[in-house]
Motif scaffolding. Structure first.
Motif, mmCIF file in Angstrom:
data_model
loop_
_atom_site.group_PDB
_atom_site.id
_atom_site.type_symbol
_atom_site.label_atom_id
_atom_site.label_comp_id
_atom_site.label_asym_id
_atom_site.label_seq_id
_atom_site.Cartn_x
_atom_site.Cartn_y
_atom_site.Cartn_z
ATOM 1 N N ILE A 1 0.821 -1.222 0.075
ATOM 2 C CA ILE A 1 0.072 0.082 0.067
ATOM 3 C C ILE A 1 0.787 1.425 0.074
ATOM 4 N N LYS A 2 0.871 2.053 -0.900
ATOM 5 C CA LYS A 2 1.705 3.271 -1.085
ATOM 6 C C LYS A 2 0.893 4.539 -0.892
ATOM 7 N N GLY A 3 -0.134 4.636 -1.165
ATOM 8 C CA GLY A 3 -1.104 6.033 -1.201
ATOM 9 C C GLY A 3 -1.985 6.161 0.181
ATOM 10 N N PHE A 4 -2.317 7.306 0.337
ATOM 11 C CA PHE A 4 -3.266 7.721 1.347
ATOM 12 C C PHE A 4 -3.996 8.756 0.792
ATOM 13 N N ALA A 5 -5.485 8.823 1.280
ATOM 14 C CA ALA A 5 -6.496 9.787 0.856
ATOM 15 C C ALA A 5 -6.889 10.246 2.307
ATOM 16 N N THR A 6 -7.036 11.418 2.495
ATOM 17 C CA THR A 6 -7.548 12.097 3.651
ATOM 18 C C THR A 6 -9.054 12.064 3.722
ATOM 19 N N PRO A 7 -9.437 11.374 4.910
ATOM 20 C CA PRO A 7 -10.976 11.624 5.239
ATOM 21 C C PRO A 7 -11.658 12.925 5.479
ATOM 22 N N PHE A 8 -12.807 13.213 5.366
ATOM 23 C CA PHE A 8 -13.277 14.583 5.204
ATOM 24 C C PHE A 8 -12.427 15.578 4.828
ATOM 25 N N HIS A 9 -12.600 16.981 5.041
ATOM 26 C CA HIS A 9 -11.740 17.949 4.674
ATOM 27 C C HIS A 9 -10.895 18.645 5.935
ATOM 28 N N THR A 10 -10.267 17.604 6.497
ATOM 29 C CA THR A 10 -9.908 17.832 7.800
ATOM 30 C C THR A 10 -8.115 17.724 7.704
ATOM 31 N N ALA A 11 -7.354 18.018 6.944
ATOM 32 C CA ALA A 11 -5.939 17.616 6.519
ATOM 33 C C ALA A 11 -5.332 19.010 6.226
ATOM 34 N N GLY A 12 -4.702 19.752 7.012
ATOM 35 C CA GLY A 12 -3.950 20.900 6.858
ATOM 36 C C GLY A 12 -2.425 20.489 6.930
ATOM 37 N N ASP A 13 -1.535 21.544 6.736
ATOM 38 C CA ASP A 13 -0.088 21.164 6.704
ATOM 39 C C ASP A 13 0.337 20.534 7.848
ATOM 40 N N ARG A 14 -0.233 20.556 9.350
ATOM 41 C CA ARG A 14 0.165 19.600 10.384
ATOM 42 C C ARG A 14 -0.179 18.238 10.036
ATOM 43 N N GLU A 15 -1.188 17.915 9.525
ATOM 44 C CA GLU A 15 -1.711 16.409 9.380
ATOM 45 C C GLU A 15 -0.988 15.848 8.261
ATOM 46 N N VAL A 16 -0.646 16.631 7.159
ATOM 47 C CA VAL A 16 0.046 16.184 6.094
ATOM 48 C C VAL A 16 1.609 15.866 6.543
ATOM 49 N N ASP A 17 2.076 16.718 7.000
ATOM 50 C CA ASP A 17 3.538 16.580 7.657
ATOM 51 C C ASP A 17 3.728 15.280 8.627
ATOM 52 N N ILE A 18 2.713 15.305 9.589
ATOM 53 C CA ILE A 18 2.668 13.915 10.288
ATOM 54 C C ILE A 18 2.643 12.654 9.384
ATOM 55 N N ILE A 19 1.714 12.698 8.599
ATOM 56 C CA ILE A 19 1.788 11.501 7.641
ATOM 57 C C ILE A 19 2.745 11.193 6.956
ATOM 58 N N ARG A 20 3.219 12.373 6.328
ATOM 59 C CA ARG A 20 4.401 11.991 5.211
ATOM 60 C C ARG A 20 5.616 11.686 5.868
ATOM 61 N N TYR A 21 5.952 12.177 7.036
ATOM 62 C CA TYR A 21 7.119 11.918 7.496
ATOM 63 C C TYR A 21 7.068 10.613 8.672
ATOM 64 N N GLY A 22 5.774 10.422 8.783
ATOM 65 C CA GLY A 22 5.890 9.388 10.148
ATOM 66 C C GLY A 22 5.210 7.844 9.539
ATOM 67 N N THR A 23 4.809 7.675 8.441
ATOM 68 C CA THR A 23 4.438 6.571 7.666
ATOM 69 C C THR A 23 4.971 6.168 6.390
ATOM 70 N N LYS A 24 5.009 5.305 5.554
ATOM 71 C CA LYS A 24 5.597 4.889 4.458
ATOM 72 C C LYS A 24 4.925 5.499 3.393
ATOM 73 N N VAL A 25 3.754 6.094 3.288
ATOM 74 C CA VAL A 25 3.054 6.386 2.183
ATOM 75 C C VAL A 25 3.744 7.389 1.225
#
Length: 220
Positions: A103-127
């Motif tokens: 699994i490579k990709g990720f799609a955010t649920p709802f309209h609730t992903a700003g810079d904080r959330e993107v950075d957490i996922i980008r640097y803390g997961t394998k996506v």
């Protein structure tokens, strides 16, 4: 060459009809699934919407991409960092175990992903790519693979935009985002097929890719 991506969220029973149409026209989609909500039912007005039991539908998504959509579809901006990482990493682990694929990709649920959330996922997961829920009808490529925006959320709007996409020499990318239950509730599976026919008629200039294929193509 122009690129078109179908990004379908939530993994409901109506994915079966969507995938049947995709397969009819030889078109691949990216399906964003929540492994923690299997067989879950909620109501859209009076209409029950049921999620698939993924273990019983392992082969439904053959030929299509599967991406993470979090474990339980929370409001990410209300989650602490550790919960966001658990939601994404556990979902990825579950999906890889169920479908026996990376699994490579990720799609955010709802309209609730700003810079904080993107950075957490980008640097803390394998996506390797993140699709947001932000709208951008410019047909331009994303600024990077972690800020992929949506061109349209409804098939009716996609049909309104497709001629412009085809005829605009500078148009490069169309990302259609939706839910298979939208087609059922809005009675627009016929509109989806109309869109697929148009794309298929222009396959010399429009290439349909999964989200990860698009990222590999535009950001290699």
């Amino acid at each position: 060459m122009k690129y078109f991506v179908f990004s379908i969220d939530d993994g409901t029973v109506y994915d079966k009809t969507t995938i049947e149409l995709f397969n009819k026209y030889g078109i691949k989609g990216t399906f964003n699934l929540n492994s923690g909500l299997q067989d879950f039912v909620w109501y859209l007005g009076d209409i029950p919407i049921r999620r698939l039991t993924l273990y019983d539908n392992k082969h439904l998504y053959d030929g299509h991409e599967i991406a993470s959509h979090t474990l339980t579809h929370p409001y990410l901006d209300q989650c602490p960092r550790e919960d966001i990482l658990r939601e994404v990493n556990d979902d990825i682990a579950n999906l890889e175990a169920i479908f026996n694929r990376e699994i490579k990709g990720f799609a955010t649920p709802f309209h609730t992903a700003g810079d904080r959330e993107v950075d957490i996922i980008r640097y803390g997961t394998k996506v390797t790519n993140i699709r947001l829920s932000d709208l951008d009808e410019s047909f331009k490529r994303p600024v990077n693979q972690y800020h992929i925006k949506c061109t349209s959320f409804r098939v009716q709007r996609a049909l309104e935009l497709i001629d412009k996409f085809i005829n605009d020499d500078e148009a490069e990318l169309f990302v259609f985002v939706g839910h298979s239950y939208d087609f059922y509730v809005d009675n627009t599976f016929d509109k989806l097929e109309e869109l697929l026919k148009i794309i298929n008629e222009h396959k010399d200039t429009i290439k349909v890719l999964t989200m990860s294929e698009m990222v590999d193509t535009l950001f290699k």
